[in-house]
Structure formats: structure tokens, C-alpha cells
Design a protein around this motif. Sequence first.
Motif, short mmCIF file in Angstrom:
data_model
loop_
_atom_site.label_atom_id
_atom_site.label_comp_id
_atom_site.label_asym_id
_atom_site.label_seq_id
_atom_site.Cartn_x
_atom_site.Cartn_y
_atom_site.Cartn_z
N GLU A 1 -15.24 11.59 32.31
CA GLU A 1 -15.79 12.56 31.12
C GLU A 1 -15.50 13.97 31.50
O GLU A 1 -15.79 14.33 32.64
CB GLU A 1 -17.32 12.04 31.06
N THR A 2 -15.43 14.70 30.74
CA THR A 2 -15.30 16.32 30.90
C THR A 2 -16.46 17.04 30.42
O THR A 2 -17.02 16.59 29.47
CB THR A 2 -14.11 17.03 30.24
N VAL A 3 -16.73 18.11 31.14
CA VAL A 3 -17.97 19.19 30.84
C VAL A 3 -17.33 20.47 30.93
O VAL A 3 -16.88 20.75 32.14
CB VAL A 3 -19.21 18.81 31.58
N ARG A 4 -17.52 21.21 29.92
CA ARG A 4 -16.86 22.47 30.01
C ARG A 4 -18.05 23.49 30.45
O ARG A 4 -19.07 23.45 30.07
CB ARG A 4 -16.59 23.33 28.75
N VAL A 5 -17.83 24.28 31.78
CA VAL A 5 -19.26 25.04 32.32
C VAL A 5 -18.44 26.51 32.33
O VAL A 5 -17.38 26.85 33.10
CB VAL A 5 -19.64 24.45 33.65
N THR A 6 -19.25 27.41 31.94
CA THR A 6 -18.88 28.96 32.18
C THR A 6 -19.47 29.33 33.62
O THR A 6 -20.47 28.91 34.00
CB THR A 6 -19.53 29.62 31.10
N LYS A 7 -18.67 30.01 34.22
CA LYS A 7 -19.02 30.85 35.50
C LYS A 7 -20.55 31.41 35.56
O LYS A 7 -20.83 31.79 34.51
CB LYS A 7 -17.95 31.93 35.86
N GLY A 8 -21.35 30.93 36.48
CA GLY A 8 -22.65 31.24 36.66
C GLY A 8 -23.47 30.39 36.13
O GLY A 8 -24.70 30.50 36.13
N THR B 1 -21.61 14.04 40.18
CA THR B 1 -20.35 14.48 41.15
C THR B 1 -19.28 14.75 40.03
O THR B 1 -18.83 13.81 39.72
CB THR B 1 -20.29 13.63 42.12
N PHE B 2 -18.57 15.77 40.28
CA PHE B 2 -17.41 16.00 39.60
C PHE B 2 -16.32 16.34 40.55
O PHE B 2 -16.43 17.36 41.52
CB PHE B 2 -17.55 17.46 38.65
N ASP B 3 -15.26 15.58 40.72
CA ASP B 3 -14.15 15.69 41.44
C ASP B 3 -12.83 16.69 41.23
O ASP B 3 -12.18 17.17 41.96
CB ASP B 3 -13.88 14.22 41.94
N THR B 4 -12.91 17.19 39.91
CA THR B 4 -11.84 17.88 39.59
C THR B 4 -12.36 19.00 38.72
O THR B 4 -13.38 18.84 37.83
CB THR B 4 -10.74 17.08 38.83
N ARG B 5 -11.69 20.10 38.61
CA ARG B 5 -11.89 21.29 37.60
C ARG B 5 -10.63 21.53 37.18
O ARG B 5 -9.75 22.15 37.81
CB ARG B 5 -12.80 22.27 38.34
N THR B 6 -10.49 21.61 35.74
CA THR B 6 -9.08 22.07 35.33
C THR B 6 -9.68 23.59 34.89
O THR B 6 -10.31 23.87 33.97
CB THR B 6 -8.85 21.24 33.91
N HIS B 7 -9.01 24.54 35.48
CA HIS B 7 -9.44 26.06 35.46
C HIS B 7 -8.60 26.28 34.02
O HIS B 7 -7.47 26.22 34.14
CB HIS B 7 -9.13 26.77 36.42
N GLU B 8 -9.29 26.92 33.01
CA GLU B 8 -8.63 27.26 32.05
C GLU B 8 -8.48 28.77 31.89
O GLU B 8 -9.57 29.54 32.19
CB GLU B 8 -9.18 26.90 30.89
N THR B 9 -7.46 29.43 31.70
CA THR B 9 -7.25 30.99 31.77
C THR B 9 -7.95 31.60 30.63
O THR B 9 -7.77 30.80 29.44
CB THR B 9 -5.75 31.35 31.90
N THR B 10 -8.43 32.71 30.75
CA THR B 10 -8.87 33.43 29.61
C THR B 10 -8.02 34.38 28.96
O THR B 10 -8.32 35.01 27.99
CB THR B 10 -10.16 34.30 30.07
N SER B 11 -6.83 34.68 29.56
CA SER B 11 -5.85 35.32 28.88
C SER B 11 -5.21 34.95 27.82
O SER B 11 -5.07 33.76 27.46
CB SER B 11 -4.80 36.02 30.08
N SER B 12 -4.42 35.74 26.99
CA SER B 12 -3.91 35.21 25.90
C SER B 12 -2.66 34.66 25.92
O SER B 12 -1.81 35.09 27.24
CB SER B 12 -3.40 36.61 24.88
N ARG B 13 -2.16 33.70 25.40
CA ARG B 13 -0.87 32.94 25.68
C ARG B 13 0.06 33.33 24.55
O ARG B 13 -0.30 33.49 23.32
CB ARG B 13 -1.09 31.37 25.60
N ARG B 14 1.24 33.38 25.05
CA ARG B 14 2.01 33.81 24.12
C ARG B 14 3.26 32.51 23.65
O ARG B 14 3.50 31.79 24.22
CB ARG B 14 3.01 34.87 24.43
#
Length: 55
Positions: free
Chosen positions: A22-29, A42-55
Motif C-alpha cells: 500500500e502507498t502513503v504520500r508523505v511531505t518532507k519533515g 515499515t516501508f521498504d521503498t520510496r518513490t521520489h516524485e519531483t516537484t519541477s514542471s514536466r514538459r
Amino acid sequence: MAARAGEKAQESGTFHCAKCNETVRVTKGHEIPKCPKCGNETFDTRTHETTSSRR
């Protein structure tokens, strides 16, 4: 690197439960919660999503 519920997220991202994936979205801090589906801490993987704009 594994992350555990109760720790503060060092980076924003989507954390994947080590038990049920199952996934949980968490903001830094912010505190990482227990898995909302199975209660695992326990969470074994984090998919880091970029905050920059995508073209």
C-alpha cells in the motif's frame, strides 16, 4: 533504505508498505504514519516524485 512509522520523512515521496505494498504520500519533515491498509510500520521503498514542471 527502510523507513518506519513515527520517523520524520527526510524527503517527500510515496512510501510503499513492506508488507502489503500500500502507498502513503508523505511531505518532507512530516511524520510517516502506519500503513492505512494493514497497520504495518515499515516501508521498504520510496518513490521520489519531483516537484519541477514536466514538459
